[in-house]
Design an enzyme around this catalytic site. Structure first.
Site, mmCIF file in Angstrom:
data_model
loop_
_atom_site.group_PDB
_atom_site.id
_atom_site.type_symbol
_atom_site.label_atom_id
_atom_site.label_comp_id
_atom_site.label_asym_id
_atom_site.label_seq_id
_atom_site.Cartn_x
_atom_site.Cartn_y
_atom_site.Cartn_z
ATOM 1 C CE1 TYR A 48 47.470 36.117 38.648
ATOM 2 C CE2 TYR A 48 45.219 35.433 38.235
ATOM 3 C CZ TYR A 48 46.564 35.295 38.000
ATOM 4 O OH TYR A 48 47.022 34.346 37.118
ATOM 5 C CG HIS A 106 50.593 31.589 40.906
ATOM 6 N ND1 HIS A 106 49.849 32.692 41.237
ATOM 7 C CD2 HIS A 106 50.834 31.712 39.580
ATOM 8 C CE1 HIS A 106 49.641 33.440 40.165
ATOM 9 N NE2 HIS A 106 50.248 32.873 39.145
#
Length: 280
Positions: A48, A106
């Protein structure tokens, strides 16, 4: 704030603030706002690119670190024992903390076994209080959980009223792995915010369609991390703990399930090619 208990005894809030697609320049302000209205779980990730803003907001909040449940994720380009450990330290530095409460792999691509070994080591060293996965389905989930020393406490999947993850929930019972919902508002698809069924149910409780959608998940013990950049919507999302849906309404919402495993297939070869291209 209601909480759930993970398979290692760690308590986790059922509502958090997610910063996926929050502009790094805005992330500090957004997290600061979220904390000010009562959020105590913040979900970020290396991918992010806003861990630094999250860290600044937490450091400047005046809230004790132990009162905030902090989640981050190691990205697939940081695979391998050495690089994943190094990248995790970089995340800790950006977050201005010496531990996270939940550390996830992730994506189910690249050297995710090497990354998971880093997670296990972080847990043993006290630099992570719980560890788990994000976006792991079926065969890769089964293979990994049967090949590691510590079973994942969490598997974060796209979960909302249209993607209820019933099959994965059943599969994860064997390891008591908790489902955690990303995209709990369906990313606005299928007219979520004005959905006819959710709106009608909400009128019974004096709640909005989005509050009903979130309540449906947390009432089943599923932690949610809705994303918004507006403080008013943050406040609205917090107002899901002062009512409970009756069983008839729960059953009606169960009928909204469209694509049980989410709108994105992580076993799709073309999608995998695009993701893996980032590694090699």
């Amino acid at each position: 704030m209601e909480k759930t208990v993970l398979n290692n005894g760690v308590e986790m809030p059922l509502l958090g603030y997610g910063v996926f697609k929050v502009d790094p320049k805005e992330s500090e302000r957004c997290v600061r706002d979220a904390l000010s209205v009562g959020y105590r779980m913040i979900d970020t990730a290396q991918f992010y690119a806003n861990e630094e803003g999250v860290g600044n907001a937490i450091a400047g909040s005046g809230i004790a670190r132990e009162d905030i449940f902090l989640v981050t994720k190691i990205w697939l380009t940081n695979g391998g024992d050495g690089r994943s450990a190094e990248s995790f330290q970089e995340s800790l530095d950006k977050l201005q903390t010496d531990y996270v409460d939940l550390l996830l792999v992730h994506q189910p691509y690249g050297d995710y076994y090497g990354i998971y070994r880093t997670l296990e080591k972080a847990l043993a060293e006290g630099r992570a209080r719980a560890i788990g996965l994000s976006n792991f389905y079926d065969d890769r989930y089964y293979d990994l959980v049967n090949s590691v020393n510590i079973k994942p406490a969490v598997n974060q999947l796209e979960t909302n009223v249209f993607s209820q993850q019933n099959a994965m929930r059943e599969m994860m019972k064997d390891t008591d792995t908790r489902l955690m919902a990303w995209g709990p508002m369906g990313q606005g698809k299928y007219n979520f915010f004005d959905h006819e069924v959710l709106t009608a149910i909400g009128q019974k409780y004096g709640k909005s369609a989005s509050q009903v959608g979130l309540r449906f998940l947390v009432q089943q013990g599923i932690p949610v991390i809705p994303k918004t950049t507006g403080i008013t919507r943050m406040e609205d999302n917090m107002k899901i703990f002062d009512f409970a849906l009756d069983e008839n309404d729960m059953e009606i919402i169960r009928g909204l399930n469209i694509h049980d495993k989410g709108s994105r297939s992580y076993t799709d070869v073309e999608y995998a090619k695009r993701i893996i291209a980032q590694v090699f």
